[in-house]
Design an enzyme around this catalytic site. Structure first.
Site, PDB file in Angstrom:
ATOM      1  N   ASP A 118       2.010  -9.352  -6.994  1.00  0.00           N
ATOM      2  CA  ASP A 118       1.354  -9.190  -8.306  1.00  0.00           C
ATOM      3  C   ASP A 118       2.308  -9.509  -9.463  1.00  0.00           C
ATOM      4  OD1 ASP A 118       2.526  -6.685  -7.256  1.00  0.00           O
ATOM      5  OD2 ASP A 118       2.052  -5.941  -9.247  1.00  0.00           O
ATOM      6  N   ASP A 142       2.141  -5.256   1.147  1.00  0.00           N
ATOM      7  CA  ASP A 142       1.359  -4.120   0.644  1.00  0.00           C
ATOM      8  C   ASP A 142      -0.156  -4.391   0.601  1.00  0.00           C
ATOM      9  OD1 ASP A 142       3.882  -3.103   0.216  1.00  0.00           O
ATOM     10  OD2 ASP A 142       3.874  -3.466  -1.950  1.00  0.00           O
TER      11      ASP A 142
HETATM   12  O1  F6P Z   1       6.269  -4.600  -2.252  1.00  0.00           O
HETATM   13  C1  F6P Z   1       6.831  -4.673  -0.988  1.00  0.00           C
HETATM   14  C2  F6P Z   1       7.724  -3.492  -0.732  1.00  0.00           C
HETATM   15  O2  F6P Z   1       8.242  -3.619   0.581  1.00  0.00           O
HETATM   16  C3  F6P Z   1       7.074  -2.134  -0.942  1.00  0.00           C
HETATM   17  O3  F6P Z   1       6.230  -1.783   0.127  1.00  0.00           O
HETATM   18  C4  F6P Z   1       8.274  -1.268  -1.124  1.00  0.00           C
HETATM   19  O4  F6P Z   1       7.983  -0.119  -1.897  1.00  0.00           O
HETATM   20  C5  F6P Z   1       9.226  -2.154  -1.889  1.00  0.00           C
HETATM   21  O5  F6P Z   1       8.822  -3.475  -1.620  1.00  0.00           O
HETATM   22  C6  F6P Z   1      10.668  -1.981  -1.493  1.00  0.00           C
HETATM   23  O6  F6P Z   1      11.451  -2.752  -2.334  1.00  0.00           O
HETATM   24  P1  F6P Z   1      13.020  -3.001  -2.103  1.00  0.00           P
HETATM   25  O7  F6P Z   1      13.132  -4.152  -1.146  1.00  0.00           O
HETATM   26  O8  F6P Z   1      13.525  -3.330  -3.449  1.00  0.00           O
HETATM   27  O9  F6P Z   1      13.593  -1.755  -1.535  1.00  0.00           O
END
Ligand code: F6P
Length: 364
Positions: A118, A142
């Site tokens: 998004d 997600d």
């Molecule tokens: O949006 C994908 C996602 O894996 C989410 O499910 C999760 O909250 C976030 O990204 C984790 O982000 P990062 O890789 O910055 O820890």
């Protein structure tokens, strides 16, 4: 020669490489097109010298089965809220979309294919409004984009979570334990809900249905009282009690988002405080859900998205995002693509079916 630039932005996701390969293969059939990749999202365009690589058969051959992205990614350089470290140690977020648009125009690409979730598609929309020939491809484990039934990467994440869940069931049963497994999904409960149905969870907690801890304790006790001395819970990272807060990692400055994490431990504590006497263990699945090879469904979806994205470029249907709806690949204008999130509808058949299967959401 005409030129198309591919960008992968935000968190990585199984299937990104399959999209890159599909764009390359479809473009190659046209003879007069070259395909480039910007390294690490739009950083490849911002950086001096720029880091933009020409994609070749050698670079893209066989990559559809590989996780991650060969052109790298980042979720820490959103051009709309670009983090700039200040002298006093704080971080200021600035809008660099004007600068990005003029850099992209100067590079004279006939199209820019932005593969992202998004946040990335909001950037695509803004760049398109500023005159950059954008095409969006939806990506996220997600599954929270409303204009497509599925994003690639989601089914792989559910498979990984389900495989892990199955393993927790056997150890829960052997030890008569309550097992809590925390999965990703940010503010949407899709991964948790699909995993709970696929794995046969007793309890599933999602952000869209705030839970009442006493109802969960009641459900756990009823299982133990019936002699079924173990319980498996799937909890989405964004789940929270009615009137409660989400669990986050504190102290991170460089990201515009707070990281969701720790609800498994919070829930465990709340269960004990609410009188749960059983032994509880917590598992936070984390980034394994985003890693490794995409399952066949996601390879196919990602490949179809890649071919469609390039065909939109050929047809000069710019300013659109490819979608998968009602079993067909189509596209929507970028402004429609990012208008709303896709949350689990608590009145949907999916939730009713889960309840029909005996899964408790902590609300009844
Ligand atoms: O949006 C994908 C996602 O894996 C989410 O499910 C999760 O909250 C976030 O990204 C984790 O982000 P990062 O890789 O910055 O820890």
């Amino acid at each position: 020669m005409k030129k198309v630039l591919i960008v992968t932005g935000g968190g990585d996701c199984p299937g990104l490489n399959a999209v890159i390969r599909a764009v390359y293969k479809r473009a190659k059939k046209e003879k007069d097109w070259e395909v480039y990749g910007s390294m690490e999202a739009f950083n490849g365009v911002f950086n001096e010298p720029q880091e933009i690589i020409k994609l070749t058969s050698k670079r893209t051959g066989g990559i559809h089965i590989k996780g991650g992205t060969i052109i790298k990614t980042t979720n820490k350089s959103n051009p709309l809220k670009f983090p700039v470290a200040q002298k006093d140690g704080t971080v200021k977020f600035i809008d660099r979309t004007d600068e990005l648009a003029s850099k992209l125009k100067a590079l004279k690409f006939d199209a820019v294919i932005n593969i992202g979730g998004d946040g990335s598609q909001k950037i695509s929309e803004i760049l398109f409004k500023k005159g950059v020939p954008m095409i969006g491809v939806p990506k996220t484990i997600d599954n929270d984009l409303s204009s497509t039934d599925f994003t690639f990467g989601f089914q792989t994440a559910v498979q990984i979570a389900t495989d892990s869940f199955d393993k927790l069931v056997t150890t829960a049963e052997s030890h008569h334990r309550v097992m809590i497994m925390e999965v990703m999904g940010r503010d949407a409960g899709w991964i948790a809900l699909h995993t709970a149905i696929a794995g046969g969870a007793e309890i599933c907690l999602i952000p869209e249905i705030p839970y009442d801890i006493h109802k969960i304790v009641k459900r756990i006790n009823s299982r133990y009282n019936k002699g079924k001395g173990f319980v498996n819970i799937v909890v989405a990272e964004g789940a929270h009690a009615k009137g409660g807060q989400v669990s986050t990692v504190t102290g991170e400055k460089e990201s515009e988002h707070s990281r969701l994490r720790g609800i498994a431990f919070q829930l465990s504590k709340e269960l004990k405080e609410a009188g749960c006497k059983e032994e509880i263990r917590e598992t936070v699945l984390g980034h394994v859900q985003r890693g490794g090879s995409p399952i066949a469904f996601d390879r196919v979806l990602a490949s179809l998205f890649g071919v469609k994205a390039f065909e939109l470029v050929l047809e000069k249907k710019l300013g659109r995002m490819v979608t998968f709806r009602n079993n067909s690949i189509a596209s929507v204008p970028l402004n429609e693509a990012v208008r709303e999130y896709n949350f689990v509808d608590k009145k949907s058949f999916l939730v009713r079916a889960a309840k029909g299967l005996g899964i408790n959401f902590g609300d009844t």
